[in-house]
Design a protein around this motif. Sequence first.
Motif, PDB file in Angstrom:
ATOM      1  N   LEU B  46       0.170  -1.452  -5.542  1.00 19.86           N
ATOM      2  CA  LEU B  46      -0.497  -0.454  -4.684  1.00 19.86           C
ATOM      3  C   LEU B  46      -0.316  -0.732  -3.194  1.00 19.86           C
ATOM      4  O   LEU B  46      -0.646   0.129  -2.365  1.00 19.86           O
ATOM      5  CB  LEU B  46      -2.002  -0.420  -4.993  1.00 19.86           C
ATOM      6  CG  LEU B  46      -2.409   0.065  -6.375  1.00 19.86           C
ATOM      7  CD1 LEU B  46      -3.929   0.003  -6.516  1.00 19.86           C
ATOM      8  CD2 LEU B  46      -1.910   1.481  -6.621  1.00 19.86           C
ATOM      9  N   VAL B 103      -5.173  10.827  -1.253  1.00 23.45           N
ATOM     10  CA  VAL B 103      -5.949   9.581  -1.267  1.00 23.45           C
ATOM     11  C   VAL B 103      -7.076   9.678  -0.234  1.00 23.45           C
ATOM     12  O   VAL B 103      -6.835   9.903   0.947  1.00 23.45           O
ATOM     13  CB  VAL B 103      -5.057   8.361  -0.951  1.00 23.45           C
ATOM     14  CG1 VAL B 103      -5.891   7.078  -0.956  1.00 23.45           C
ATOM     15  CG2 VAL B 103      -3.910   8.261  -1.946  1.00 23.45           C
ATOM     16  N   ALA B 106      -9.049   3.681  -0.477  1.00 25.08           N
ATOM     17  CA  ALA B 106      -8.291   2.731  -1.290  1.00 25.08           C
ATOM     18  C   ALA B 106      -8.893   1.345  -1.147  1.00 25.08           C
ATOM     19  O   ALA B 106      -9.263   0.925  -0.048  1.00 25.08           O
ATOM     20  CB  ALA B 106      -6.826   2.697  -0.824  1.00 25.08           C
ATOM     21  N   LEU B 111      -8.098   3.756  -6.254  1.00 26.64           N
ATOM     22  CA  LEU B 111      -7.781   4.816  -5.305  1.00 26.64           C
ATOM     23  C   LEU B 111      -8.699   5.991  -5.602  1.00 26.64           C
ATOM     24  O   LEU B 111      -8.688   6.526  -6.717  1.00 26.64           O
ATOM     25  CB  LEU B 111      -6.322   5.279  -5.462  1.00 26.64           C
ATOM     26  CG  LEU B 111      -5.232   4.234  -5.233  1.00 26.64           C
ATOM     27  CD1 LEU B 111      -3.863   4.838  -5.577  1.00 26.64           C
ATOM     28  CD2 LEU B 111      -5.238   3.729  -3.801  1.00 26.64           C
TER      29      LEU B 111
END
Lengths: 132, 132
Positions: B46, B103, B106, B111
């Motif tokens: 990520l 998004v 995060a 997320l």
Amino acid sequence: MEEQLQLQVIGVLHGDITSREDAPKNYDESERTGTLEIFPKYQDGLDGIVAGQTIVVLFWLHKSDRNTLKVHPRGDKSRELRGVFSTRSPARPNPVAISELKVIAADANHLEVSGLDILDGTPIIDIKKKIS
Amino acid sequence: MEEQLQLQVIGVLHGDITSREDAPKNYDESERTGTLEIFPKYQDGLDGIVAGQTIVVLFWLHKSDRNTLKVHPRGDKSRELRGVFSTRSPARPNPVAISELKVIAADANHLEVSGLDILDGTPIIDIKKKIS
């Protein structure tokens, strides 16, 4: 949750890209043509796809490294390592590529397409209508 | 060619859509929010994803019928049957859904996203950068 899932290979790509060095980096940069061969068992699923359409094709990048979680974006080593999920790298746990391809011709179980950036012999796992 | 391939589940969706009747038909029609939980084993992937980005997420629609090759588009029985590969139907041999999600926030392995049309509890198989 079950930890592993089985994909079915629905067909195979026939094209003229035979090495990764020769492959365009993304489909939006390619005019290469080739043929999607869909196995007879799945060919009823093609009904309604016609020449001139743009389709979304999911390939399984069978030569990719599935154990890498960080990469240099676009293979450029001068750039910092980043998580594969923030890139389009073929290296990733499930190496599924998304290509938008233009249909040039269609028969019962073949689609001739342009826009390819995928190696000859790559398994096909899905085809979808493009959301316009 | 090997006929079957193994997917790895990299995470799971937590959301408030709990029935198909309640699900928007496509992500471009939804403002629903939820959380992508990525399992710790995959969280390094990520790195580089930040709030404000749009990402492409591949889900495995585990409740879908994998044996159907013809459907009525959008479930409308007044429309003629068509091959699943010419539609976005969840019914298809490999029920992989492609969602473009924004998004909102995060952390190391979560997320928070908007734009969902996917059922709570659905396995996640990949995340990619959107090609702009």
